[in-house]
Motif scaffolding. Structure first.
Motif: not given
Length: 315
Positions: A61-66, A196-200, A258-269
Motif C-alpha cells: 500500500m505504501t507504493f500505491v499511496i506514494s 515522481a508520479v505521486g508528486g507531480n 501514520l508512518g509518514g506517507t502522504s495521502l496525496f502521493g509523492g512522499m513515503g517511507t
C-alpha cells in the motif's frame, strides 16, 4: 556557526510523529496494563503476530499511496488468496502449488485493478471499492461460506503459526518483506518513479516516466502483497475463511499514513509504515487487554484513521 549547528541538529517533530506516538502509546500501556501482562513475552509475540500480516499489506500500500492512488480491495484479496491456498492444500496438491496459486490469486486481482486504473482511467478508489465487494462475494460463493481447514503442519509452521525459539515466524516474514520493500522503494528506478508520479504526474510524464505503467505496477504489487498476506493468514489460522481481512484495508491505510506517507502521493517511507503498523497493533492489543468491547474499539480505531488522514494532509 551556532545557528548552523542548531539547524543541523533540529528535530523535526512532524516527520517523526509516528515514532513519538509509538513510544508514548507503548509506555502508556506498559504502565497501565502492567499487571494484565502487556509486557509479557507471550503478549509481545502476539503483537508481532497480529501486526505482521497488516505490515505485509502495508508495504504494498505504501507504493500505491506514494503514486497518488488507493487500494480498498486488499482485505478481500487476502481472504480469497487464503481460501485458494487452503483449497489447493485440501486437494493434496502440495505446498509449492498452493504457494503459486495463492500468490497468483493476489497478483491477478492486482493486475485487474491496475488495468482499469492505468488503461481505462477509472479512479482507483472506485475500481477497488467495486472489486472489494466482488472479490469478497467470490470468496463466499467459492466455499459456500464454509471454512477450509489446513492440515499440512509444514505449511502452517512456515506460513503463520510456527515459532523459532520465542520469536513468531511471522516476525521474520515482516522483516523480510520490509527489507525488500525498503530496497525497492529507496534504491531502484521503480521506487523513484513511483514517488515522481505521486508528486507531480504531469511533470513525471514530461521527463519520460511511463506514468500509466507505474500505476499498473503499484496496483499489481499491492495485489501480490495482499495475496501473500492471505497465505500468512491461512497458515496462522490453519484454515481459509471468507471473513479474513475484513476491515484490514482501513488498518493498512492508517498504518501507511501514520508512518509518514502522504495521502496525496509523492512522499513515503517503508520504515515509517512498519512502525505505523506496529503502532496500530499495539493499540489494538492494548484495547483488547483493557477490556473494551468491540464497539469501543471501533470508535477508537476510527478516530485514529481520522488522525492519520489529518496528519497526511498537513504533510
Amino acid at each position: 556557526m551556532q545557528s548552523k549547528i542548531k539547524g543541523r541538529f533540529r528535530f523535526d517533530w512532524q516527520q517523526n510523529i509516528v515514532f513519538i506516538a509509538f513510544a508514548f502509546v507503548f509506555i502508556f500501556f506498559a504502565i497501565t496494563l502492567y499487571k494484565d501482562g502487556f509486557l509479557s513475552v507471550f503478549n509481545i509475540a502476539n503483537i508481532f503476530r497480529q501486526t505482521a500480516i497488516i505490515s505485509v499489506m502495508a508495504i504494498g500500500m505504501t507504493f500505491v499511496i506514494s503514486a497518488g492512488e488507493i487500494d480498498l480491495s486488499v482485505g478481500s484479496i487476502t481472504a480469497l488468496s487464503a481460501l485458494s491456498t487452503a483449497l489447493v492444500l485440501d486437494a493434496g496438491l502440495g505446498i509449492i502449488i498452493a504457494l503459486i496459486v495463492g500468490l497468483a490469486t493476489g497478483m491477478f486481482f492486482g493486475v485487474v485493478n491496475g488495468f482499469f486504473v492505468s488503461q481505462i482511467g477509472i479512479p482507483s478508489f472506485l475500481v477497488t471499492l467495486g472489486m472489494m465487494g466482488t472479490i469478497r462475494g467470490t470468496a463466499m460463493w467459492l466455499t459456500d461460506t464454509k471454512p477450509i481447514p489446513i492440515l499440512n503442519d509444514t505449511y502452517n509452521f512456515w506460513f503463520g503459526s510456527g515459532n523459532i525459539g520465542l520469536i513468531p515466524i511471522l516476525f521474520f516474514w515482516m522483516i523480510l518483506i520490509g527489507l525488500i520493500g525498503y530496497v525497492v522503494y529507496n534504491k531502484t528506478t521503480f521506487g523513484r518513479h513511483t514517488l515522481a508520479v505521486g508528486g507531480n504526474e504531469k511533470a513525471a510524464k514530461y521527463t519520460g516516466v511511463k506514468t500509466s505503467l507505474i500505476k499498473f505496477k503499484v496496483m499489481a504489487l499491492s495485489g501480490l502483497m495482499a495475496g501473500l498476506a492471505g497465505m500468512l493468514y491461512a497458515g496462522r489460522m490453519q484454515s481459509g475463511r471468507y471473513t479474513f481481512g475484513e476491515g484490514d484495508e482501513l488498518s493498512v491505510i492508517a498504518a501507511v499514513i501514520l508512518g509518514g506517507t502522504s495521502l496525496f502521493g509523492g512522499m513515503g517511507t517503508i520504515i515509517g509504515t512498519l512502525v505505523g503498523a506496529l503502532l496500530m497493533g499495539v493499540i489494538n492489543n492494548g484495547l483488547i487487554i483493557a477490556g473494551l468491547d468491540v464497539s469501543q474499539q471501533m470508535i477508537i480505531r476510527g478516530l485514529i484513521i481520522i488522525l492519520a488522514v489529518a496528519l497526511g494532509k498537513k504533510k
